[in-house]
Design a protein around this motif. Sequence first.
Motif, PDB file in Angstrom:
ATOM      1  N   GLY A 302       0.694  -1.240   0.174  1.00 17.14           N
ATOM      2  CA  GLY A 302       0.017   0.158   0.453  1.00 17.14           C
ATOM      3  C   GLY A 302       0.583   1.031   0.258  1.00 17.14           C
ATOM      4  O   GLY A 302       0.182   2.711   0.067  1.00 17.14           O
ATOM      5  N   ASP A 303       1.973   1.296  -0.087  1.00 23.62           N
ATOM      6  CA  ASP A 303       3.106   2.492   0.440  1.00 23.62           C
ATOM      7  C   ASP A 303       3.098   2.610  -1.177  1.00 23.62           C
ATOM      8  O   ASP A 303       3.016   2.409  -2.394  1.00 23.62           O
ATOM      9  N   ILE A 304       3.039   4.247  -0.855  1.00 23.68           N
ATOM     10  CA  ILE A 304       2.938   4.741  -2.672  1.00 23.68           C
ATOM     11  C   ILE A 304       4.510   5.244  -2.653  1.00 23.68           C
ATOM     12  O   ILE A 304       5.734   5.868  -1.801  1.00 23.68           O
ATOM     13  N   ILE A 305       4.586   4.699  -4.491  1.00 22.46           N
ATOM     14  CA  ILE A 305       6.171   4.612  -4.956  1.00 22.46           C
ATOM     15  C   ILE A 305       6.451   6.082  -5.304  1.00 22.46           C
ATOM     16  O   ILE A 305       5.983   6.011  -6.837  1.00 22.46           O
ATOM     17  N   ALA A 306       7.161   6.736  -5.028  1.00 20.24           N
ATOM     18  CA  ALA A 306       7.351   8.282  -6.065  1.00 20.24           C
ATOM     19  C   ALA A 306       8.681   7.984  -6.753  1.00 20.24           C
ATOM     20  O   ALA A 306       9.361   7.643  -6.773  1.00 20.24           O
ATOM     21  N   TYR A 307       8.948   7.930  -8.227  1.00 19.56           N
ATOM     22  CA  TYR A 307       9.648   7.869  -8.781  1.00 19.56           C
ATOM     23  C   TYR A 307       9.990   9.459 -10.157  1.00 19.56           C
ATOM     24  O   TYR A 307       9.108   9.640 -10.012  1.00 19.56           O
ATOM     25  N   ASP A 308      11.723   9.717 -11.162  1.00 21.11           N
ATOM     26  CA  ASP A 308      11.342  10.413 -11.880  1.00 21.11           C
ATOM     27  C   ASP A 308      12.216  11.726 -10.577  1.00 21.11           C
ATOM     28  O   ASP A 308      10.509  12.023 -10.930  1.00 21.11           O
ATOM     29  N   PHE A 309      12.598  12.205 -10.880  1.00 21.68           N
ATOM     30  CA  PHE A 309      12.687  13.499 -10.178  1.00 21.68           C
ATOM     31  C   PHE A 309      13.639  14.398 -10.685  1.00 21.68           C
ATOM     32  O   PHE A 309      14.222  15.138 -10.327  1.00 21.68           O
ATOM     33  N   GLY A 310      13.847  14.320 -12.757  1.00 21.63           N
ATOM     34  CA  GLY A 310      14.243  14.945 -13.371  1.00 21.63           C
ATOM     35  C   GLY A 310      13.755  17.032 -13.052  1.00 21.63           C
ATOM     36  O   GLY A 310      14.000  17.941 -12.921  1.00 21.63           O
ATOM     37  N   ILE A 311      12.577  16.886 -12.605  1.00 27.02           N
ATOM     38  CA  ILE A 311      11.351  18.389 -12.418  1.00 27.02           C
ATOM     39  C   ILE A 311      10.787  18.185 -10.827  1.00 27.02           C
ATOM     40  O   ILE A 311      10.594  18.075  -9.886  1.00 27.02           O
ATOM     41  N   MET A 312      12.042  19.259  -9.441  1.00 24.59           N
ATOM     42  CA  MET A 312      11.649  19.462  -8.170  1.00 24.59           C
ATOM     43  C   MET A 312      11.418  20.519  -7.298  1.00 24.59           C
ATOM     44  O   MET A 312      12.392  21.833  -8.603  1.00 24.59           O
ATOM     45  N   GLY A 313      10.757  21.121  -6.810  1.00 20.51           N
ATOM     46  CA  GLY A 313      10.444  21.671  -6.301  1.00 20.51           C
ATOM     47  C   GLY A 313      11.338  22.972  -5.355  1.00 20.51           C
ATOM     48  O   GLY A 313      10.673  22.019  -4.442  1.00 20.51           O
ATOM     49  N   ARG A 314      11.312  24.075  -4.973  1.00 19.93           N
ATOM     50  CA  ARG A 314      12.211  24.213  -3.437  1.00 19.93           C
ATOM     51  C   ARG A 314      11.404  26.077  -2.750  1.00 19.93           C
ATOM     52  O   ARG A 314      11.500  26.494  -4.093  1.00 19.93           O
ATOM     53  N   ILE A 315      11.244  25.418  -1.927  1.00 20.09           N
ATOM     54  CA  ILE A 315      11.173  27.149  -1.151  1.00 20.09           C
ATOM     55  C   ILE A 315      11.407  27.064  -0.145  1.00 20.09           C
ATOM     56  O   ILE A 315      11.526  25.683   0.633  1.00 20.09           O
ATOM     57  N   ASP A 316      11.952  27.967   0.249  1.00 20.65           N
ATOM     58  CA  ASP A 316      12.610  28.746   1.228  1.00 20.65           C
ATOM     59  C   ASP A 316      11.875  28.801   2.451  1.00 20.65           C
ATOM     60  O   ASP A 316      10.542  28.691   2.284  1.00 20.65           O
ATOM     61  N   GLU A 317      11.983  28.460   3.919  1.00 17.83           N
ATOM     62  CA  GLU A 317      11.723  28.544   4.547  1.00 17.83           C
ATOM     63  C   GLU A 317      10.649  29.439   5.622  1.00 17.83           C
ATOM     64  O   GLU A 317       9.313  30.226   5.259  1.00 17.83           O
ATOM     65  N   TYR A 318      10.741  31.084   4.822  1.00 18.93           N
ATOM     66  CA  TYR A 318      10.478  32.014   4.858  1.00 18.93           C
ATOM     67  C   TYR A 318       8.868  32.404   4.147  1.00 18.93           C
ATOM     68  O   TYR A 318       7.966  32.565   4.349  1.00 18.93           O
ATOM     69  N   THR A 319       9.127  32.065   2.371  1.00 20.61           N
ATOM     70  CA  THR A 319       7.695  31.320   2.206  1.00 20.61           C
ATOM     71  C   THR A 319       6.861  30.437   2.539  1.00 20.61           C
ATOM     72  O   THR A 319       5.481  30.935   2.070  1.00 20.61           O
ATOM     73  N   ARG A 320       7.550  29.397   3.107  1.00 18.59           N
ATOM     74  CA  ARG A 320       6.682  28.375   3.413  1.00 18.59           C
ATOM     75  C   ARG A 320       5.783  28.895   4.142  1.00 18.59           C
ATOM     76  O   ARG A 320       4.259  29.024   4.165  1.00 18.59           O
ATOM     77  N   ARG A 321       6.196  29.373   5.436  1.00 14.47           N
ATOM     78  CA  ARG A 321       5.478  30.496   6.199  1.00 14.47           C
ATOM     79  C   ARG A 321       4.316  31.181   6.398  1.00 14.47           C
ATOM     80  O   ARG A 321       3.165  31.062   6.590  1.00 14.47           O
TER      81      ARG A 321
END
Length: 510
Positions: A302-321
């Motif tokens: 039942g685990d979700i398996i993710a793959y293909d990591f060519g497009i990743m997103g990154r958000i700094d801590e301030y923007t996350r808040r």
Amino acid sequence: MRGPHNIWRLIRTGATFERNGAMPILLDAVDAPPLARVVLRSLAWPFQWLGLKGDPKLTPVTRALNVLGPAYIKFGQVLSTRPDIAGEDLAKQLRVLQDKLPPFSTELAKKSVEDELGRPADELFSEFGEAVAAASIAQVHRARLAATGQEVAVKVLRPSIERAFRKDIDAFYFAAGVLEILLPGTRRLRPTEVIEHFDKGVTGELDLRLESAAASEFGANTIDDEMFQVPEPNWELSGRRVMVLDWAEGTAIGDNDALDAAGHDRQIIAARVLQLFLSHALRDGYFHADMHQGNMKIAENGDIIAYDFGIMGRIDEYTRRVYAEILYGFITRDYRRVAEVHFEAGYVPADRDVEEFANALRAVGEPIFGMDASSISMGRLLHYLFEVTERFGMETRTELILLQRTMVVVEGVARSLDPRINIWQVAKPIVEGYIKENLGPKALMADLVRTVRVLSRFGPLLPRMAEDALIARSQKPEAPPKAQPVKVGLVFGAGVALAFAVQWIWVAVT
């Protein structure tokens, strides 16, 4: 850039768009003035016989990009994440752009493995099958390690793909410059900056060591997440043009019949997909930005398996808040607070009226809360929100556009599994948990400790700073000689007090 070659590519591209009926759609997307429309179409129409003919089953722009080749396909995929540039309708069309191309031969793939890793593929792998997936930049083979018998996925870049992309990207820069000259109205969309963003992203995808690093970081961040797996990269067998990952065995998340036959609870999976995405974006600031059905499977347990990591997103801590406060404000229907957050973050110019902005936000939120649970969409909310903030002078933020696009995709996956899912109900505990951990008293104390720890690093420098100050001032006759010990004493005393404060706070908190 090579002018003549780029001019030829520009002519062929324009002819292809014209031949496939995509030119007027693109001109509408950039809101081209009448004169520019006449000029561009007059230039492209006589040469349309030079254009490539695409698959008539596809929409016009998708058809043209698909037939022009890998770089254009990839550019279309990037534009699908930027509705602020391409427009919502065109971006939606581009999301279904075919990303599967005819694979290159297995023998060429094996040769790439040998060239990159320095050993024959048949020596490294006891089995090396035909390509199971082929995209614009690379293709994937299912293989088995000769040393351990472990099943793995081997990703190999297309032959000469770097050179082909470089040529097309040069042409893109040339086209962007021409577009800004012929259509001054497009400058607000910053076409050259869009190409720069695309260039940077593709350059990263053309080095599979970076994708291996992304898989490694993502796996480390999520190792304790329940119902979630990330295949581990094999660094020994990975390089710039070849990447080896653990094989992801499971049922396709888009095959509901197969999931039901395997006894999986689709409602649980749907909720978990959405919650995992929000957790990764808010908690880690690093999320999988291409979470469609083709990049996820459901393991036997039942685990979700993710793959293909060519497009990743990154958000700094301030923007996350900020993002969390905005979401939480909408969830609790506190539109005044949502407006204040936008002003505090500097997203909306300070000369705008906060009450007027709050009222505009209410017009966004209330209709959505009046919808049936199956129609509530966080992706739609973000889209409306960006429309409102644009009217109030907010500049486009690329990281939030990518987040919005991924949110839409994740919602689509969740609804395909459970059409009755209540997005707000599923998202609320994740957002509330983040708010509690990162915006409450505990978070304030943690921020204070981090600040004091940074300041405390200057403690050992204080004696030398005091000495340097004394020497510098003693060399200036005009300086009052008795004033310096007082200043130096204050600096040294502040350093001592700081050291004691650091020690006390650190002990108290930990």
